[in-house]
Design a protein around this motif. Structure first.
Motif, PDB file in Angstrom:
ATOM      1  N   ARG A   1       0.318  -0.832  -0.028  1.00 35.87           N
ATOM      2  CA  ARG A   1      -0.134  -0.202  -0.231  1.00 35.87           C
ATOM      3  C   ARG A   1       0.850   1.102   0.636  1.00 35.87           C
ATOM      4  NH1 ARG A   1      -3.782  -2.473  -1.969  1.00 35.87           N
ATOM      5  NH2 ARG A   1      -5.244  -0.648  -1.596  1.00 35.87           N
ATOM      6  N   MET A   2       1.964   1.305  -0.261  1.00 36.67           N
ATOM      7  CA  MET A   2       3.064   2.572  -0.041  1.00 36.67           C
ATOM      8  C   MET A   2       2.996   3.460  -1.748  1.00 36.67           C
ATOM      9  SD  MET A   2       5.012   3.632   2.106  1.00 36.67           S
ATOM     10  CE  MET A   2       6.109   4.855   1.902  1.00 36.67           C
ATOM     11  N   CYS A   3       1.988   2.465  -2.631  1.00 39.13           N
ATOM     12  CA  CYS A   3       2.211   3.006  -3.626  1.00 39.13           C
ATOM     13  C   CYS A   3       0.985   4.711  -4.051  1.00 39.13           C
ATOM     14  CB  CYS A   3       2.581   2.842  -4.789  1.00 39.13           C
ATOM     15  SG  CYS A   3       1.093   1.288  -5.235  1.00 39.13           S
ATOM     16  N   LEU A   4      -0.098   4.106  -2.573  1.00 39.99           N
ATOM     17  CA  LEU A   4      -1.059   5.086  -2.614  1.00 39.99           C
ATOM     18  C   LEU A   4      -0.870   6.434  -3.948  1.00 39.99           C
ATOM     19  CD1 LEU A   4      -2.593   4.203   0.892  1.00 39.99           C
ATOM     20  CD2 LEU A   4      -3.493   3.426  -1.578  1.00 39.99           C
ATOM     21  N   VAL A   5      -2.164   7.044  -4.740  1.00 41.50           N
ATOM     22  CA  VAL A   5      -2.184   8.307  -5.230  1.00 41.50           C
ATOM     23  C   VAL A   5      -4.110   8.517  -5.276  1.00 41.50           C
ATOM     24  CG1 VAL A   5      -0.372   7.998  -6.783  1.00 41.50           C
ATOM     25  CG2 VAL A   5      -2.431   7.508  -7.481  1.00 41.50           C
ATOM     26  N   GLU A   6      -3.944   9.791  -5.395  1.00 42.10           N
ATOM     27  CA  GLU A   6      -5.278  10.190  -5.240  1.00 42.10           C
ATOM     28  C   GLU A   6      -5.637  10.372  -6.710  1.00 42.10           C
ATOM     29  OE1 GLU A   6      -5.389  14.822  -4.369  1.00 42.10           O
ATOM     30  OE2 GLU A   6      -7.582  14.621  -3.698  1.00 42.10           O
TER      31      GLU A   6
END
Lengths: 714, 248
Positions: free
Chosen positions: A48-53
């Motif tokens: 889940r480190m690559c979360l973007v909006e």
């Protein structure tokens, strides 16, 4: 390919629908942190480190697990807006990082990953400021045993499962898994057995934290104190690209270098871990045998002894053999020296392979390594690619995963990490395939891009020439010799020889083969030299790092051994000239595709040892036949004049020759032997002097080959 | 939850094989899945194996992996993931006591105490006579009859300490016990003392079937209203960094 418009950080881009949002964002120039995502592995989406909006979406999106084709445009038709650096995305990642660090120990100062740790780096960017709000106990996990190469400190594990996916997908040895659930997930090998893959060291590179580290390198050095040198590996003939990390005179470790055409980003365990052999058993000064005992000598004394011996004998009684690790420079220098002395008993085929030189395409891996991915049927003859070239084997497995290439194996039944039709060890099967009566002949005939791979197990047999002939016939009959050109341009050549010696192709290119002497008689090959030495017909033998043949039975011949390690050749030598190992000299190596690559010097040779071509140049002066080059540049020029393709670095040759004459001229028709096909390599970890001097390789051999022979032969 | 590991080697059986009947059932189950997807049967097979042996052993894992052509580690992953698989031997009667909040509020501590007294002081340990073992489990979905426990595939509900003790002793003596509420009077999950609603006999004689037609009219929600933008997600919370050393 369908494209889709996206607005990433205010910048409109068009991205292919098949890639992930993470890759699209990177194409737009954004940097996305990640732990579990890796281009060459399947998508797990669990860190889940690559979360973007995604503006309008109710929650932050894991960009690695979202394909571009799933991102629909806004209701008014404008492209979807993705923010990778908005406060919203940043906050989400900070939250993830906080969770990851809850259970991650604060042991960076004693962690081998320190300085090159993804978690450490990304904590700089996304860690909360210097406060924490977790006062409970941290989780602790028992360390697991994963074999002699991979050290585990499992408390550091963040359960990204990259290692599990690598083992299952790339290595094809599903020994690793994640047991338990939730906080109790543990990465382990089944019942803590060793991870039995020849590519196991790659999990250390893949691990984004310090949970899996290199066992032989443990607590040896910090990344910032190492000098990095880009070079080429010589442990097998694939020429995988490596980075040699040195501190002072010592090679501390070897890491892979990215090269899509050769090794992607993997290297074998032998390439990675044999480097401790570079500090052991080294020949660091010349020796001369006096009264049956080797005595230290100076270079001039050693040269004088050799010169005296050469004066006594005649060219017909002299011979030279090139070993498996030699670079093109010294092969050229030795050939020129022997040519000046009119010696014709030359050979580079220590294993006795029945390859007779000739047009280049008849002894190369013509399909190229990247071309394997285009193949749809492969016939392996007398080769276990898992041991002969482990990284190539990963490529074949990748091809099988992508499209189910049909593989048949004529040779000892081995677990190749992909399903293969086992044809047994009777070489007569090859005749059946050649005359079309075997089922697999039809598979090859129907295939668009069929391949045949001949390994040392077939070519070193007494009927090797007849096998070559049959293989060439199969190649012509089943359309393996397709249109000219590289596979990317629609060309195809499926005739492949899989060499195992790094020096072999360069030596064949330079024609280091039995020549024709002035009286018209042919020169001797390795078997002929050994035979001649026993009968007293050969009394001077020059070994350029040659240890892999019957060195013990050279009779009373005078043996000069030039090489880096005190191995079989040096034990039987009368004069020892200390040379440089592959990390200690600039050198050109030609891999089995015919690709010329440059190895660079990372350290200096120990003691009085010298670069090998320079030794030969100095010796030539002592023998009164001075070689016409004074520095490496002049030697390279001579090399390029001699064989023009040495001027072109890093490119594989493009298949151009489709003439029937070339393929009809390979090998010699003859009766086949009834002996079963055997494996060329009996112990993967101990195939050359450097590996045999390595303690790490000895441990691997003991545990993975001898401790569990079933595993290799299963 | 705690670490789930295979039982130590000394108590692992030497081998495992499905009984003839179960083997046939296993083949039928595997055949349900399309070619190449046989591994999907792994949970069913492990469950059947556990029904046969009581627990999942190391030979069972390897045997099932071979049946499904899976690497051993993949089956081990499944067996350690699901808490319904017992990785250690259990008694003939495995008593699973629910201790999740509703049961706990209604006195599951007494049930646990009864188990400790009559089976073994420690959970997941087989009693001396080999007939029982007990374990705490998460909610079994019978909160309305709390506290409860499960033996085999039956629920025993509305318990208290003495009832549990009596049940265990009855089982030990070889007597049958009746599944369901144990407080004499309750049949299923109706209120204690009898039903308070749905008591109209006409509900049960078929006379009202089809009478409930009329829908209560719902106010129409316009499309514009439904799709009106709400506050942007990024505006909801601005990240505010606290100064270093601030109290958490």
């Amino acid at each position: 390919m369908a494209l889709r418009k996206l607005i990433v950080d205010g910048k409109e881009i068009e991205a292919e629908e098949t890639i992930t949002l993470l890759q699209a964002c990177e194409q737009a120039g954004a940097e996305i942190p990640r732990f579990c995502f890796h281009e060459r592995l399947s998508v797990a989406g669990n860190c889940r480190m690559c979360l973007v909006e995604w503006v309008g979406a109710p929650k932050p999106q894991a960009s690695c697990a979202l394909q571009v084709k799933d991102i629909f445009p806004n209701k008014d038709g404008t492209p979807a807006k993705i923010n990778t650096a908005s406060p919203y995305a940043l906050k989400a990642r900070q939250g993830v990082m906080e969770f990851l660090l809850i259970n991650h120990p604060l042991d960076c100062p004693i962690c081998d990953q320190g300085g090159e740790c993804d978690l450490q780096d990304q904590a700089m960017g996304y860690g909360r400021a210097a406060f924490h709000r977790f006062n409970e106990n941290k989780r602790a996990v028992e360390d697991k045993y994963m074999g002699p190469l991979v050290a585990t400190i499992m408390t550091r594990c963040i359960a990204c499962t990259r290692c599990v996916r690598f083992a299952t997908e790339v290595a094809g040895v599903p020994d690793l898994g994640a047991t338990g659930r939730g906080e109790d997930v543990e990465i382990t090998s089944y019942l803590e057995k060793a991870f039995a893959s020849e590519l196991s060291g790659n999990v250390v590179d893949l691990c984004p934290v310090g949970a899996l580290t290199s066992k032989p390198y443990a607590f040896n050095a910090r990344p910032w104190e190492l000098k990095k040198t880009e070079s080429v590996d010589v442990m097998d003939a694939q020429g995988v690209n490596i980075r040699v990390d040195t501190r002072g005179p010592q090679v501390m470790r070897v890491l892979p270098r990215l090269n899509e055409d050769v090794n992607e980003e993997w290297i074998s365990d032998k390439a990675r871990h044999a480097c401790d052999g570079l500090m052991r058993q080294r020949l660091d000064r010349p020796y001369v045998r006096v009264n049956g005992k080797l005595k230290p000598a100076t270079w001039n004394e050693a040269f004088a002894v050799i010169a005296a011996k050469v004066r006594e004998t005649t060219p017909a009684k002299m011979a030279a053999i090139v070993g498996d690790l030699a670079a093109a420079e010294e092969i050229k220098a030795l050939k020129d020296l022997m040519g000046a002395l009119r010696v014709t008993n030359l050979d580079c085929r220590q294993d006795g392979a029945k390859i007779a030189g000739g047009p280049r395409q008849t002894y190369l891996f013509n399909s190229t390594i990247a071309g394997v991915e285009a193949a749809d049927a492969i016939l392996l003859v007398g080769t276990n690619p898992r041991w002969d070239a482990p990284v190539l084997n990963a490529r074949i497995r990748k091809t099988w995963l992508a499209g189910g290439v049909k593989v048949a194996n004529l040779g000892p039944a081995v677990e190749l990490t992909y399903p293969a039709l086992q044809l047994g060890t009777d070489i007569a099967m090859l005749e059946q395939i050649a005359d079309g009566s075997h089922d697999f002949a039809k598979v090859l005939g129907d295939a668009k891009r069929p391949m045949i791979v001949l390994g040392s197990g077939a070519l070193t047999r007494s009927d090797g020439a007849a096998i070559l002939k049959l293989a060439a016939k199969i190649a012509s009959d089943t359309g393996m010799i397709g249109p000219a050109g590289s596979h990317a341009d629609g060309g195809w050549n499926g005739f492949n020889i899989l060499h195992t010696a790094a020096s072999r192709v360069a030596a064949l290119d330079l024609g280091f083969l039995p020549g024709v002497s002035s009286d018209g008689s042919g020169g001797r090959d390795v078997a002929g030299i050994v035979d001649g030495a026993q009968k007293g017909e050969i009394d001077f033998i020059y070994l350029l790092g040659a240890d892999e043949f019957d060195v013990a039975h050279l009779g009373r011949a005078f043996v000069v051994y030039q090489g880096s390690h005190g191995d079989a050749g040096a034990h039987h030598a009368d004069v020892i000239l200390p040379g440089a190992a592959y990390t200690e000299k600039d050198g050109l190596y030609v891999n089995f595709e015919g690709r010329v690559q440059r190895g660079r010097r990372a350290t200096f040779p120990p003691g009085e040892a010298k670069e090998d071509w320079a030794i030969l140049r100095a010796l030539s002066e002592a023998l009164g036949v001075k070689l016409p080059y004074d520095d490496r540049a002049a030697l390279l020029k001579a090399l390029e004049t001699d064989v023009t393709h040495f001027a072109t670095l890093n490119d594989a040759p493009v298949h151009a020759d489709t003439s029937a004459a070339t393929w009809g001229g390979i090998g010699e028709a003859g009766p086949l032997d009834t002996a079963p096909v055997t494996a060329a390599i009996t112990d993967y970890y101990l195939t050359n002097p450097i590996a045999r001097a390595s303690e790490t390789m000895a441990k691997c051999s003991q545990e993975l080959v001898h401790g569990a022979t079933k595993m290799a032969a299963e | 939850m705690s670490l789930r590991r295979l039982a130590p080697p000394e108590i692992q059986p030497a081998s495992f094989a499905f009984s003839a009947e179960n083997a046939e059932w296993a083949q039928a189950t595997i055949a349900k899945y399309p070619q190449g997807r046989q591994a999907s049967a792994v949970i069913s097979l492990l469950w059947r194996g556990q029904e046969q042996e009581g627990w999942v052993s190391h030979p069972m894992i390897e045997s099932i992996a071979r049946m499904l052509n899976m690497p051993f580690i993949r089956v081990l992953e499944v067996a350690t993931f699901y808490t319904m698989f017992n990785l250690e031997p259990v008694g003939t009667y495995l008593v699973q006591v629910c201790t999740t909040t509703p049961c706990w509020l209604r006195g599951s501590d007494d049930v646990v105490a009864a188990c400790k007294k009559h089976i073994h002081p420690h959970e997941k340990t087989v009693s001396e006579d080999g007939k029982f073992s007990w374990m705490e489990v998460e909610c079994l979905g019978a909160c309305v009859n709390a506290p409860m426990l499960q033996i085999g595939s039956d629920f025993y509900e509305d318990l208290d300490g003495p009832t549990t003790e009596r049940m265990i002793e009855d089982l030990r003596a070889g007597k049958e016990i009746k599944p369901g509420p144990q407080n004499y009077g309750r049949v299923s999950s109706e209120p204690e003392g009898g039903a308070l609603s749905l008591t109209d006999p006409s509900l049960y004689d078929g006379s009202v079937i089809g009478q409930y037609h009329e829908q209560v009219p719902q106010p129409a929600n316009t499309d514009a209203e439904a799709k009106a933008p709400t506050q942007a997600a990024s505006d909801r919370e601005a990240p505010i960094q606290k100064p270093p050393g601030a109290a958490t």
